[in-house]
Design a protein around this motif. Sequence first.
Motif, PDB file in Angstrom:
ATOM      1  N   TYR A  51     -20.724  32.272   2.721  1.00 32.13           N
ATOM      2  CA  TYR A  51     -20.753  31.356   1.575  1.00 32.13           C
ATOM      3  C   TYR A  51     -21.668  30.161   1.854  1.00 32.13           C
ATOM      4  CZ  TYR A  51     -16.778  33.660  -0.756  1.00 32.13           C
ATOM      5  OH  TYR A  51     -15.944  34.539  -1.399  1.00 32.13           O
ATOM      6  N   LYS A  52     -21.617  29.653   3.077  1.00 33.20           N
ATOM      7  CA  LYS A  52     -22.449  28.499   3.421  1.00 33.20           C
ATOM      8  C   LYS A  52     -23.933  28.854   3.423  1.00 33.20           C
ATOM      9  CE  LYS A  52     -18.882  25.958   5.817  1.00 33.20           C
ATOM     10  NZ  LYS A  52     -18.438  25.283   7.015  1.00 33.20           N
ATOM     11  N   GLU A  55     -24.951  29.054  -0.117  1.00 36.08           N
ATOM     12  CA  GLU A  55     -25.024  27.689  -0.656  1.00 36.08           C
ATOM     13  C   GLU A  55     -26.340  27.018  -0.280  1.00 36.08           C
ATOM     14  OE1 GLU A  55     -22.296  23.671  -0.876  1.00 36.08           O
ATOM     15  OE2 GLU A  55     -22.312  24.802   1.005  1.00 36.08           O
ATOM     16  N   LEU A 153     -23.286  27.229  -8.002  1.00 36.21           N
ATOM     17  CA  LEU A 153     -22.906  26.341  -6.901  1.00 36.21           C
ATOM     18  C   LEU A 153     -21.449  25.908  -7.026  1.00 36.21           C
ATOM     19  CD1 LEU A 153     -26.125  24.194  -6.487  1.00 36.21           C
ATOM     20  CD2 LEU A 153     -25.020  25.534  -4.695  1.00 36.21           C
ATOM     21  N   GLN A 154     -21.005  25.621  -8.231  1.00 33.96           N
ATOM     22  CA  GLN A 154     -19.610  25.231  -8.429  1.00 33.96           C
ATOM     23  C   GLN A 154     -18.680  26.394  -8.082  1.00 33.96           C
ATOM     24  OE1 GLN A 154     -18.343  22.160  -9.037  1.00 33.96           O
ATOM     25  NE2 GLN A 154     -16.444  23.201  -8.566  1.00 33.96           N
ATOM     26  N   ARG A 157     -18.595  26.730  -4.333  1.00 43.65           N
ATOM     27  CA  ARG A 157     -17.762  25.694  -3.691  1.00 43.65           C
ATOM     28  C   ARG A 157     -16.282  26.005  -3.873  1.00 43.65           C
ATOM     29  NH1 ARG A 157     -22.051  21.769  -5.837  1.00 43.65           N
ATOM     30  NH2 ARG A 157     -23.373  21.513  -3.990  1.00 43.65           N
ATOM     31  N   ASP A 158     -15.920  26.530  -5.036  1.00 36.35           N
ATOM     32  CA  ASP A 158     -14.528  26.932  -5.256  1.00 36.35           C
ATOM     33  C   ASP A 158     -14.134  28.041  -4.290  1.00 36.35           C
ATOM     34  OD1 ASP A 158     -14.317  25.099  -7.324  1.00 36.35           O
ATOM     35  OD2 ASP A 158     -14.549  26.598  -8.919  1.00 36.35           O
ATOM     36  N   GLN A 159     -15.032  29.002  -4.075  1.00 31.62           N
ATOM     37  CA  GLN A 159     -14.750  30.110  -3.165  1.00 31.62           C
ATOM     38  C   GLN A 159     -14.628  29.616  -1.728  1.00 31.62           C
ATOM     39  OE1 GLN A 159     -13.858  32.694  -5.023  1.00 31.62           O
ATOM     40  NE2 GLN A 159     -14.600  31.251  -6.538  1.00 31.62           N
ATOM     41  N   GLN A 160     -15.452  28.635  -1.359  1.00 30.87           N
ATOM     42  CA  GLN A 160     -15.352  28.063  -0.013  1.00 30.87           C
ATOM     43  C   GLN A 160     -13.999  27.372   0.163  1.00 30.87           C
ATOM     44  OE1 GLN A 160     -18.902  25.621   0.064  1.00 30.87           O
ATOM     45  NE2 GLN A 160     -19.959  27.093   1.361  1.00 30.87           N
ATOM     46  N   THR A 161     -13.578  26.634  -0.854  1.00 34.41           N
ATOM     47  CA  THR A 161     -12.294  25.941  -0.777  1.00 34.41           C
ATOM     48  C   THR A 161     -11.149  26.937  -0.666  1.00 34.41           C
ATOM     49  OG1 THR A 161     -13.166  24.106  -2.067  1.00 34.41           O
ATOM     50  CG2 THR A 161     -10.774  24.308  -1.958  1.00 34.41           C
ATOM     51  N   GLN A 164     -11.162  28.380   2.817  1.00 30.54           N
ATOM     52  CA  GLN A 164     -10.662  27.423   3.799  1.00 30.54           C
ATOM     53  C   GLN A 164      -9.142  27.293   3.720  1.00 30.54           C
ATOM     54  OE1 GLN A 164     -13.114  24.127   2.628  1.00 30.54           O
ATOM     55  NE2 GLN A 164     -14.640  24.533   4.217  1.00 30.54           N
TER      56      GLN A 164
END
Length: 187
Positions: A51-52, A55, A153-154, A157-161, A164
Amino acid sequence: MAAAASTPQGMAERRGIPAAAFVEDVEAYLRQSGLDVNSALAFLQERLQQYKVVEMKLLAQQRELQAKIPDIEKCLEIVAALQAKKSLGEALIADFELSEGIYSRAKIENTDSVCLWLGANVMLEYSCEEANVLLKMNLENAKGSLEVLIGDLQFLRDQQTITQVTIARVFNWDVHQRRSKQAVKET
């Protein structure tokens, strides 16, 4: 019993970016995936790194588009200024940069066409009207692409959150299981 893992709004992916599954029941998730805790954590960490990387690529594309939009708007202004001067019958005085720090002044009289740099060493001559239409279309496309990119991108970021949070849940579940086993051994 609730599902072990669920994706947001049932979305499987967005433009090739896989959706992260929120893990509600860690034990059921591990059982269904057939992974032990360390393998699950390694898989989730790898997904987070993927994901990073995505991004970083999307942010680079966003920077390129954000730089491109003002250039297109500036070209539109120049074409409009040329058309306005032509309709008034006046000449346009412009300063051109020949090389870094070296400028030349030019007097542009009654022009019916402009040359647009299309990239890849290609420049084409268009009538002012055609150039205006092409530049407006390019501006619309760039703004549309930027909106889609911001949405991507949003989503990312949701997928990264979510990933995590899932990593934390799996790790905490493992710590709890180890403490429970240790407490049973001590008693």
